[in-house]
Write an enzyme that holds these catalytic residues in place. Sequence first.
Site, PDB file in Angstrom:
ATOM      1  N   HIS A 196       0.832  -1.218   0.000  1.00  0.00           N
ATOM      2  CA  HIS A 196       0.000   0.000   0.000  1.00  0.00           C
ATOM      3  C   HIS A 196       0.862   1.263   0.000  1.00  0.00           C
ATOM      4  O   HIS A 196       0.438   2.314   0.472  1.00  0.00           O
ATOM      5  CB  HIS A 196      -0.944   0.048   1.207  1.00  0.00           C
ATOM      6  CG  HIS A 196      -1.675  -1.231   1.455  1.00  0.00           C
ATOM      7  ND1 HIS A 196      -2.922  -1.489   0.948  1.00  0.00           N
ATOM      8  CD2 HIS A 196      -1.298  -2.340   2.141  1.00  0.00           C
ATOM      9  CE1 HIS A 196      -3.301  -2.702   1.322  1.00  0.00           C
ATOM     10  NE2 HIS A 196      -2.334  -3.240   2.035  1.00  0.00           N
ATOM     11  N   GLU A 241       9.645   8.460 -16.983  1.00  0.00           N
ATOM     12  CA  GLU A 241       8.269   8.940 -17.190  1.00  0.00           C
ATOM     13  C   GLU A 241       7.751   8.550 -18.576  1.00  0.00           C
ATOM     14  O   GLU A 241       6.594   8.152 -18.740  1.00  0.00           O
ATOM     15  CB  GLU A 241       8.213  10.463 -17.032  1.00  0.00           C
ATOM     16  CG  GLU A 241       8.387  10.910 -15.595  1.00  0.00           C
ATOM     17  CD  GLU A 241       8.462  12.433 -15.478  1.00  0.00           C
ATOM     18  OE1 GLU A 241       7.695  12.992 -14.694  1.00  0.00           O
ATOM     19  OE2 GLU A 241       9.287  13.048 -16.178  1.00  0.00           O
ATOM     20  N   SER A 287      14.634  21.758 -16.522  1.00  0.00           N
ATOM     21  CA  SER A 287      13.433  22.561 -16.729  1.00  0.00           C
ATOM     22  C   SER A 287      13.822  23.856 -17.422  1.00  0.00           C
ATOM     23  O   SER A 287      14.896  24.402 -17.180  1.00  0.00           O
ATOM     24  CB  SER A 287      12.786  22.855 -15.376  1.00  0.00           C
ATOM     25  OG  SER A 287      11.961  23.999 -15.462  1.00  0.00           O
ATOM     26  N   LYS A 332      15.952  22.153 -11.402  1.00  0.00           N
ATOM     27  CA  LYS A 332      15.315  20.866 -11.681  1.00  0.00           C
ATOM     28  C   LYS A 332      16.191  19.864 -12.434  1.00  0.00           C
ATOM     29  O   LYS A 332      16.954  20.225 -13.317  1.00  0.00           O
ATOM     30  CB  LYS A 332      14.027  21.088 -12.511  1.00  0.00           C
ATOM     31  CG  LYS A 332      12.903  21.740 -11.763  1.00  0.00           C
ATOM     32  CD  LYS A 332      12.445  20.948 -10.528  1.00  0.00           C
ATOM     33  CE  LYS A 332      11.711  19.689 -10.908  1.00  0.00           C
ATOM     34  NZ  LYS A 332      10.380  19.949 -11.428  1.00  0.00           N
TER      35      LYS A 332
END
Length: 457
Positions: free
Chosen positions: A156, A290, A277, A283
Amino acid sequence: MTKIWGGRFNKKTAKIVEEFTASIHFDKRLFKQDIAGSIAHVKMLSKQGIIPSEEAEKIIQGLKEIEIEIRQGQFPFDIKDEDIHMAIEKRLQEKIGQIAAKLHTARSRNDQIALDMRLYLKEEIEQIIKYIQTFQITLLNVAQSHMDVILPGYTHLQRAQPVLLSHHLLAYIEMFKRDIERLKACYQRVDVMPLGSAALAGTTFPIDRHYVAKLLGFSQVSPNSMDAVSDRDFILEFLANATILSMHLSRMSEELIIWSSQEFGFIEIGDAFCTGSSIMPQKKNPDVAELIRAKTGRIYGNFFSLLTVMKGLPLTYNRDLQEDKEPLFDTIDTIKSALKIIAELWKNIEIKRENMFDATKKGFLLATDLADYLVTKGLAFREAHKKVGEMVKYCQKVGKELETLSLEEMKRFCPLIEEDIKEFLDMTKAVFRRNSYGGTSPEEVRRQIEVLKKELL
Ligand code: ARG
């Protein structure tokens, strides 16, 4: 020029129809299979005395030259040719004249395309299996060289029990093993030779289909001509297998994304495998992982699009079946690129072992061990579970961990607890104790690694 099939037509095909129905711009990738299939077919026609051997020789020579033209980028692809079969046949006619017209004896494009797809998919499945194996070996190397790294195992997404990082990685190797098994099973059903089914009903010529199968390396010959030209479940099965494989890649990517977050800090992905970024200078983003996760979406979509194309088709061939190609090609390209890059990604991952281990120290990961201990002291597991639950509640109230409770505090909950509890509340020892078959103890994980090494190396 009139179409090869133009005999019964009075008017030229409308340009808009040619454009709409053409598949040449994507099925040209089947040229190698199409030519190999034609050569085998012509050899068979000649062996059976259906066409003279000198003519067969000329056709084969012409086909071989066409293959070279295509490979060298000199082949004149034209949308008017509709598909790769027509384009090659037309070119053959230009090269060797009327003899070319005999190539299509006892054959239809319907069995021809089924053959091309099967030849193509067989090769791709073999390649994809190799890609998976290469990736498994990469993971196995990481597992082997990080045997001492302990991190929380989760259920979980809540910290559950300590595990070895190697054990976690081996879990994925197992998933990929099953992916390979599925692909191998699928391969057997792809490995069936459909040529000679002709349009749908077989042919009046005395062909030898088993000879063609032998020339092309198929282990079986399709037993029913109607099935052979209208079946695409061999592609669906592959696409379904690819969806499961990509789902596994996506789950792993999701973990890498989470693990590389500041909140977790379990890994650092190398600069060469991250992007920045355009606005936030600080970043460093895990875009590769992804995109692997995202591409799973189109792989699912490709499976579903063909499944939907197929659902209403009466036997046998329908032009709808031309829509099997783009989903298949896209899935193959996507899954191969994902497998290739995820293996490289792993070589650019730094394991933050201290952070992983630190994370085991909060979250009562040894609660089960404590309950197990009470069982060894004579409590039934359910009673032990309840007692430890109460201790966890207490820890939360006073801001302690189970490991930092004094013996006296523990005894208040259960007088059975003695000095030897310390052994049970040690994170590393807790991992060592999980020595059941398939468990996370180093001994078991080492055994699993040895088994995998035998299978993979
Ligand atoms: N381009 C077609 C396909 O991909 C080839 C078979 C065409 N057959 C036909 N009768 N129109 O399915």
